[in-house]
Design a protein around this motif. Sequence first.
Motif, PDB file in Angstrom:
ATOM      1  N   LEU A 174       0.852  -1.182   0.000  1.00  0.00           N
ATOM      2  CA  LEU A 174       0.000   0.000   0.000  1.00  0.00           C
ATOM      3  C   LEU A 174       0.886   1.228   0.000  1.00  0.00           C
ATOM      4  O   LEU A 174       1.674   1.442   0.915  1.00  0.00           O
ATOM      5  N   MET A 220      -5.065   0.427  -2.913  1.00  0.00           N
ATOM      6  CA  MET A 220      -5.806   1.294  -1.989  1.00  0.00           C
ATOM      7  C   MET A 220      -7.245   1.479  -2.448  1.00  0.00           C
ATOM      8  O   MET A 220      -8.174   1.468  -1.639  1.00  0.00           O
ATOM      9  N   SER A 228       0.782   4.870   5.294  1.00  0.00           N
ATOM     10  CA  SER A 228      -0.260   4.665   4.286  1.00  0.00           C
ATOM     11  C   SER A 228      -1.194   3.518   4.678  1.00  0.00           C
ATOM     12  O   SER A 228      -2.405   3.595   4.440  1.00  0.00           O
ATOM     13  N   TRP A 229      -0.659   2.454   5.290  1.00  0.00           N
ATOM     14  CA  TRP A 229      -1.510   1.337   5.726  1.00  0.00           C
ATOM     15  C   TRP A 229      -2.498   1.808   6.777  1.00  0.00           C
ATOM     16  O   TRP A 229      -3.681   1.479   6.722  1.00  0.00           O
ATOM     17  N   VAL A 239      -5.174   4.224   5.162  1.00  0.00           N
ATOM     18  CA  VAL A 239      -6.155   3.495   4.349  1.00  0.00           C
ATOM     19  C   VAL A 239      -7.132   2.735   5.245  1.00  0.00           C
ATOM     20  O   VAL A 239      -8.346   2.773   5.026  1.00  0.00           O
TER      21      VAL A 239
END
Length: 156
Positions: A56, A67, A118-119, A122
Motif C-alpha cells: 500500500l 488502496m 499509508s496502511w 487506508v
Amino acid sequence: MASHFRSYIWDPVLIVSQIVLMQCIYYSFLGLWLAGVDSLVQSSRSLDQIFSYEVLGFATMQGRLIMMAFILNSLTCALGLWLFIRRGKQCLDFTVTVHFFHMIGCWIYNAHLPAALSWWLVNIACMALMAVIGEYMCMRTELRAIPVNSGPKSNL
C-alpha cells in the motif's frame, strides 16, 4: 410490564456467527476487488496484496490501485452490514471488529505491526466509510415508516 418492542437478547452464537460472516464478506470481496485490479494492470495475485503493509503506497500505480480496492471493499462491506447486521448501533462495533482481526492477520503475516503510515491511513479511512455508510443504510431501514391499516375508512 416492560415493552418487548426492539428488545435485545444477548445471543453469543448469533454474535460470533455475524463476526465470522463479516470476516468472510471482507476477505471474499477484497479478493474479488484485488482480482479485478490485477486483471486491469496485468499484475500477479499474492497474499501480500491483502496482508503486507508494504504494497500500500501512494508512490506506485499498483499501490494506489490496491488502496482503491480497499476503499471499494469498505463500500461492499457496508452493504454486508446493512443486509446481515441490520442494526445501526452495531455497525461501528462490527466494523472495528473486522478491521481489528485484519490488523491481527497483518501482524501475524508480517511478524510485526504494520509500520507504514499509508496502511494506517487506508484502514482508518476504510473503517470510517464502512461504519458511516453501513450505519446510514441501517438507520434508513430502521426509521422507515410502519404502515398501520386500521380497516375501511368511512365518510362522517
